[in-house]
Structure formats: structure tokens, C-alpha cells
Scaffold this motif. Structure first.
Motif, PDB file in Angstrom:
ATOM      1  N   TRP A   1      -0.154   3.244  -6.225  1.00  0.00           N
ATOM      2  CA  TRP A   1      -0.886   4.484  -6.109  1.00  0.00           C
ATOM      3  C   TRP A   1      -0.772   5.130  -7.654  1.00  0.00           C
ATOM      4  O   TRP A   1       0.397   5.139  -8.115  1.00  0.00           O
ATOM      5  CB  TRP A   1      -0.733   5.233  -5.050  1.00  0.00           C
ATOM      6  CG  TRP A   1      -1.160   4.950  -3.817  1.00  0.00           C
ATOM      7  CD1 TRP A   1      -0.618   4.126  -2.893  1.00  0.00           C
ATOM      8  CD2 TRP A   1      -2.352   5.388  -3.364  1.00  0.00           C
ATOM      9  NE1 TRP A   1      -1.419   3.972  -1.749  1.00  0.00           N
ATOM     10  CE2 TRP A   1      -2.459   4.600  -1.882  1.00  0.00           C
ATOM     11  CE3 TRP A   1      -3.309   6.206  -3.659  1.00  0.00           C
ATOM     12  CZ2 TRP A   1      -3.520   4.858  -1.332  1.00  0.00           C
ATOM     13  CZ3 TRP A   1      -4.507   6.558  -2.928  1.00  0.00           C
ATOM     14  CH2 TRP A   1      -4.676   5.825  -1.506  1.00  0.00           C
TER      15      TRP A   1
ATOM     16  N   ILE B   1      -4.329  -4.105   3.469  1.00  0.00           N
ATOM     17  CA  ILE B   1      -4.503  -2.699   3.504  1.00  0.00           C
ATOM     18  C   ILE B   1      -4.525  -2.192   5.041  1.00  0.00           C
ATOM     19  O   ILE B   1      -3.927  -1.083   5.287  1.00  0.00           O
ATOM     20  CB  ILE B   1      -5.601  -2.004   2.772  1.00  0.00           C
ATOM     21  CG1 ILE B   1      -5.786  -2.794   1.279  1.00  0.00           C
ATOM     22  CG2 ILE B   1      -5.647  -0.640   2.754  1.00  0.00           C
ATOM     23  CD1 ILE B   1      -7.099  -2.468   0.827  1.00  0.00           C
TER      24      ILE B   1
ATOM     25  N   THR C   1      -1.916  -5.274  -6.554  1.00  0.00           N
ATOM     26  CA  THR C   1      -2.036  -3.894  -7.045  1.00  0.00           C
ATOM     27  C   THR C   1      -0.842  -3.307  -7.555  1.00  0.00           C
ATOM     28  O   THR C   1       0.273  -3.975  -7.296  1.00  0.00           O
ATOM     29  CB  THR C   1      -2.274  -3.110  -5.861  1.00  0.00           C
ATOM     30  OG1 THR C   1      -2.389  -1.633  -6.456  1.00  0.00           O
ATOM     31  CG2 THR C   1      -1.298  -2.908  -4.707  1.00  0.00           C
TER      32      THR C   1
ATOM     33  N   VAL D   1       0.902  -1.239   0.064  1.00  0.00           N
ATOM     34  CA  VAL D   1       0.080   0.071  -0.164  1.00  0.00           C
ATOM     35  C   VAL D   1       0.642   1.111   0.041  1.00  0.00           C
ATOM     36  O   VAL D   1       0.209   2.312  -0.227  1.00  0.00           O
ATOM     37  CB  VAL D   1      -1.102   0.313   1.261  1.00  0.00           C
ATOM     38  CG1 VAL D   1      -2.010  -1.190   1.134  1.00  0.00           C
ATOM     39  CG2 VAL D   1      -0.251  -0.068   2.424  1.00  0.00           C
TER      40      VAL D   1
ATOM     41  N   VAL E   1      -9.013   3.971  -2.239  1.00  0.00           N
ATOM     42  CA  VAL E   1      -8.491   2.668  -2.596  1.00  0.00           C
ATOM     43  C   VAL E   1      -9.782   1.931  -3.220  1.00  0.00           C
ATOM     44  O   VAL E   1     -10.678   2.052  -2.253  1.00  0.00           O
ATOM     45  CB  VAL E   1      -7.976   2.030  -1.225  1.00  0.00           C
ATOM     46  CG1 VAL E   1      -7.684   0.455  -1.626  1.00  0.00           C
ATOM     47  CG2 VAL E   1      -6.985   2.681  -0.626  1.00  0.00           C
TER      48      VAL E   1
END
Length: 484
Positions: free
Chosen positions: A166, A250, A163, A26, A199
Motif C-alpha cells: 500500500w 487478495i 505488489t 495485502v 486495489v
């Protein structure tokens, strides 16, 4: 230039490639850190290695445990649109993140209506006729550098949070991202003027059980007996499955709150009478994971649809199953602290489609809840009319509403519709209703002595009753005695 957010840290990351020092997934370039809350930063390193962390002016250190995990807790930072330093060192490595902002962070989760992405624009995020022109090309024009996105892929086989990190807003980063969550972020950033990070972690067709830790069900007095063999299957899916892969990694990253858009699958499963308790388990278990008992949960009412008339996978036995589910959803806000619901009876266009359009409406209504209830913006009206009381005055039943803002109105300028009452003949019939201030007046002519008023009590109901802000009224059913 396509990887602008990653260039600044590329050299340092390369030097650390062979080191065992790692940050949790994250934490990446371009992220937004939650302001005004203590920050948790964690990762892995060689057992016994000392790790130092510097974020902004705050510093901390930790020693990696026997399993290699380390965690540092830092003092809160103030919101800033200017990038702050984010450095981690130790165990022979050094990691430095670039373009890190400090602002407001929210998690958006649920099933397909939350998952439906900006790639579906304009079908699912489209404006209605007469809506502001600024919404018509949102997908093409979006580019606010103060909004950052973290998209969690639908991948249950990954050993880490699935993921790519960001991202700043771009045509590519928006494609997979939740339309409702994006429009929430946009409305929030427009109002607060600080960086906003969201998110997106959702999956279509999933029951609430799969997003809830299995342990919460095992320990529940209500559901524990269903956990024979330490497993609870819901609609063929194992409890806790997606939580473990797509939510737990997360936590406990500091964030302001949670957005939840789910319920269709649990209606299909026949969970009308117990959905409130399943929602309570979800909320309480997530708050426990974040060690934050005051974490707000704002959620979306599932919309009108012909569930009982579906040719494929028929689910509801009667037209009342969906209204009863709305009742269960409404009880969540009444019984679970720091939760609130967005009403969506007005957004469907096709009652055979489980995915109503106008996701920008959903996002902005969620933002209204957050602005009013979390950020203290009492000038922002955050909900529609809710029946407060029923009384009898002469030959009328009077329904008094709260949440009327500047007063009750109807979307089409006509008399309020979708009001029904139990008649002397034992049937529920449509009744005439009229507006006077914050009240609706219903004639008692022909009604049973002990009657029941129903408003919007049908799976296809799209009532016209709204407040002065255009927010729709909450469906309800209430019994009342006429005293004769």
C-alpha cells in the motif's frame, strides 16, 4: 522521507526477518482496512505455532495449520482517519504495521481501459473543455493522505501477490495506478470524508475468462463441456490464469465492493450472446471467494468505436455487433443482483481509438453508483435515462423514460438524435423526435405497422439525450405495434 510509511515498522520487521511468521501481501504499512465489516487477517507460520493478532482494540489468535497457514477473524472497526494499531506476534517473530487507517476499500479490475494509468494523464484522464479547473492539474496536485493505493503488477510468474504494498498518494505511486479507479476514490473520499483504499489489479487485452476461476467454468451447465482436459482457452489465454495470481491472493480481505471495466476482448471474440452469463460466473465466483453474497459490482459500458472498420484485427462484422454487446452488458444489471452499469456513449473523441479519454468522468460516475446504491445517498443521481415503456398516442410513438432526475434534456440543446425506426419500405431510417417532460415523441408517419424503435443502435452512436445531471441515456431497441 521517501519511505515515510515504512519507517515506523522498519526495526520490528528487521528483528522478525529470520522468523517464519508472515502476513499475506495485502497487509502492509499505509493500508486501509474496511470499516463496519468483520476483518480477516491471515498469513503463514511454522505449523502448530500460535499466532496472536491485535488490530485497534480487537484481538484474536489462531494456530498455524499443517501447511503453515493461519487466519484470524476480528470484529468490525469504525472508520477512522487516525492510525490504528496493527500487531501480529508468534512463532518467534513480531510484525507491526504503521499508518493503518480504517475506511472504505474497493477493488478495481478489468482490461486496458481500467489499466490505463495516471501516467497517461492528461491524455486519458483529461478534463473536457469547460470542465472545472480543479481537474486540469490533478496529477500534479494529488496528495490527499486519506486515499491509499495498492497496485498489483502484471506478473504471472510471481509465487505471491505481485505488489510493492500500500502507498500514500504521490507522483510516483500514481504513475502506474488506474486513472478511473483513482478518480473514483477521490470522488468517494470527497463525499464520505473517510479514508478510501483502492486495489488496482487489471491487464489490457484480457478476456473475462482469465479473471474467473477455472472451476466456475468446469461446474457451469452452460460452459462445462468446453472444459475438456480441465482447460478453457479464451483468445489464447487460459481461464482462471489472472484470477489465481492477481485476485485470489487478495481474498478474503474485507472490502466494500468491486469496480469492473472490461468487455472489449470478449466482443472481439464474438461473445455477444453469452457475455451476460460469463459476467454472472465472474460475479458469483468472486462473491464466493469473499464469502460475501452482497458484494456490489459496478461496471462500465464499453464505449462507441469503429470495431467493424478496424484495419488491424477487424472484429465486428456489422455496425450492430457493439450495440448487441451493450444489450448483453445491460442485461447483467437486470439479472445479476447488486450490479449496475455506467453508460459511456458520450466520452469518445476518436472513434478509431479503443481507449476513450475522460477517465475522471468514468471514475465519478462509478462513485455516483456507489454513493447511491451502496452508501444510501439517495440525493445522488447515479444513472441516466432508461426507456421504461413504449406506447402509441394518436400519430406518435411515445417513449417514456425513468432515471430522468429533473427531466430529459439534450447535451447540445437540439432535438434528440439517434432515433431510428423500421419503415414501410423495410428499412431503418432516422426519425424526428421531440421532448415533452420525461417522454420522447416520435412521428409514426411512414413507419411499418409492426415497427421497431432503435436508439443509439450503432457502434458509432453518441446520442445527445441526457437527464438533468448530464448523464447519457442507455441505448435500446424495442418493438411496437401501431395497431393498423
Amino acid at each position: 522521507m521517501k519511505r515515510l510509511c515504512f519507517v515506523a515498522a522498519a526495526l520490528l520487521m528487521a528483528l522478525a526477518a529470520d522468523a517464519k511468521l508472515k502476513l499475506a501481501e495485502v497487509f502492509t504499512d499505509c493500508m486501509v482496512l474496511q470499516c463496519d465489516k468483520p476483518l480477516s487477517v491471515w498469513g503463514t507460520a511454522t505449523p502448530g505455532a500460535e499466532v496472536k493478532v491485535k488490530v485497534g482494540r480487537e484481538t484474536g489468535k489462531a494456530v498455524a495449520a499443517a501447511d503453515g497457514r493461519w487466519s484470524v477473524r476480528l470484529a468490525p472497526l469504525r472508520a477512522s482517519g487516525k492510525a490504528v494499531a496493527f500487531r501480529v506476534s508468534g512463532d518467534g517473530g513480531r510484525i507491526e504495521l504503521g499508518d493503518v487507517l480504517v475506511g472504505e476499500v474497493w477493488l478495481a479490475s478489468g482490461q486496458s481501459n481500467m489499466e490505463y494509468s495516471m501516467a497517461n494523464h492528461p491524455r486519458y484522464a483529461k478534463p473536457r473543455k469547460g470542465d472545472p479547473d480543479r481537474l486540469r492539474h490533478e496529477y500534479e496536485q494529488a496528495g490527499n493522505p486519506m486515499i491509499r493505493l495498492l497496485y498489483v503488477r502484471k506478473d504471472l510468474k510471481s509465487d505471491t501477490l505481485p505488489t510493492a504494498g500500500w502507498q500514500r498518494i504521490s507522483r510516483e505511486s500514481l504513475k502506474p495506478f488506474s486513472a478511473a479507479a483513482y478518480f473514483f476514490a477521490k470522488a468517494l473520499q470527497d463525499s464520505l470524508g473517510v479514508p478510501v483504499g483502492v486495489v488496482s489489479s487489471s491487464w489490457g487485452g484480457t478476456p473475462i475468462e482469465t479473471w474467473t476461476p477455472a472451476g466456475a467454468y468446469r461446474e457451469s451447465p452452460l460452459f462445462g463441456s468446453a472444459m475438456a482436459g480441465n482447460r478453457l482457452k479464451a483468445n489464447g489465454q487460459e481461464a482462471g490464469w489472472r484470477y489465481r495470481k492477481m485476485i485470489e491472493p487478495i481474498a478474503p480481505m474485507a472490502m466494500r465492493g468491486v469496480l469492473w471495466y472490461q468487455g472489449e476482448t470478449n466482443l472481439i471474440m464474438g461473445d455477444t450472446d453469452i457475455y451476460t452469463e460469463k459476467m454472472r460466473l465472474l460475479v458469483e465466483s468472486w462473491r464466493k471467494a469473499w464469502a460475501d453474497s452482497s458484494l456490489p459490482f459496478y461496471y462500465v459500458q464499453i464505449s462507441p468505436m469503429l470495431y467493424s472498420g478496424r484495419k488491424a484485427d477487424p472484429v465486428a462484422k456489422t455496425w450492430q455487433d457493439l450495440p448487441r454487446f451493450w444489450e448483453a452488458q445491460a442485461r447483467c444489471a437486470e439479472e445479476i443482483p447488486l450490479t449496475a452499469m455506467v453508460v459511456t456513449t458520450d466520452i469518445p473523441e476518436d472513434l478509431a481509438d479503443i481507449h476513450p479519454p475522460y477517465k475522471w468522468v468514468v471514475g465519478e460516475r462509478l462513485a455516483r453508483l456507489a454513493l447511491n446504491k451502496t452508501y444510501g445517498r439517495t440525493d445522488v443521481v447515479c444513472g441516466g435515462p432508461v426507456a421504461k415503456s413504449l406506447s402509441v398516442e394518436g400519430d406518435s410513438i411515445v417513449v417514456e423514460f425513468e432515471g430522468t432526475a429533473g427531466g430529459l434534456a439534450t447535451r447540445d440543446g437540439k432535438a434528440p438524435d439517434w432515433f431510428y425506426a423500421l419503415t414501410k419500405k423495410g428499412r431503418y431510417s432516422r426519425v424526428r423526435a421531440s421532448l415533452r417532460g420525461n417522454k420522447v415523441y416520435i412521428s409514426t408517419d411512414g413507419l411499418a405497422r409492426r415497427t421497431e424503435i432503435r436508439f443509439g443502435w450503432d457502434e458509432t452512436a453518441q446520442p445527445n439525450l441526457v437527464n438533468s445531471e448530464g448523464l447519457p441515456a442507455l441505448p435500446f431497441r424495442r418493438k411496437v405495434s401501431l395497431g393498423r
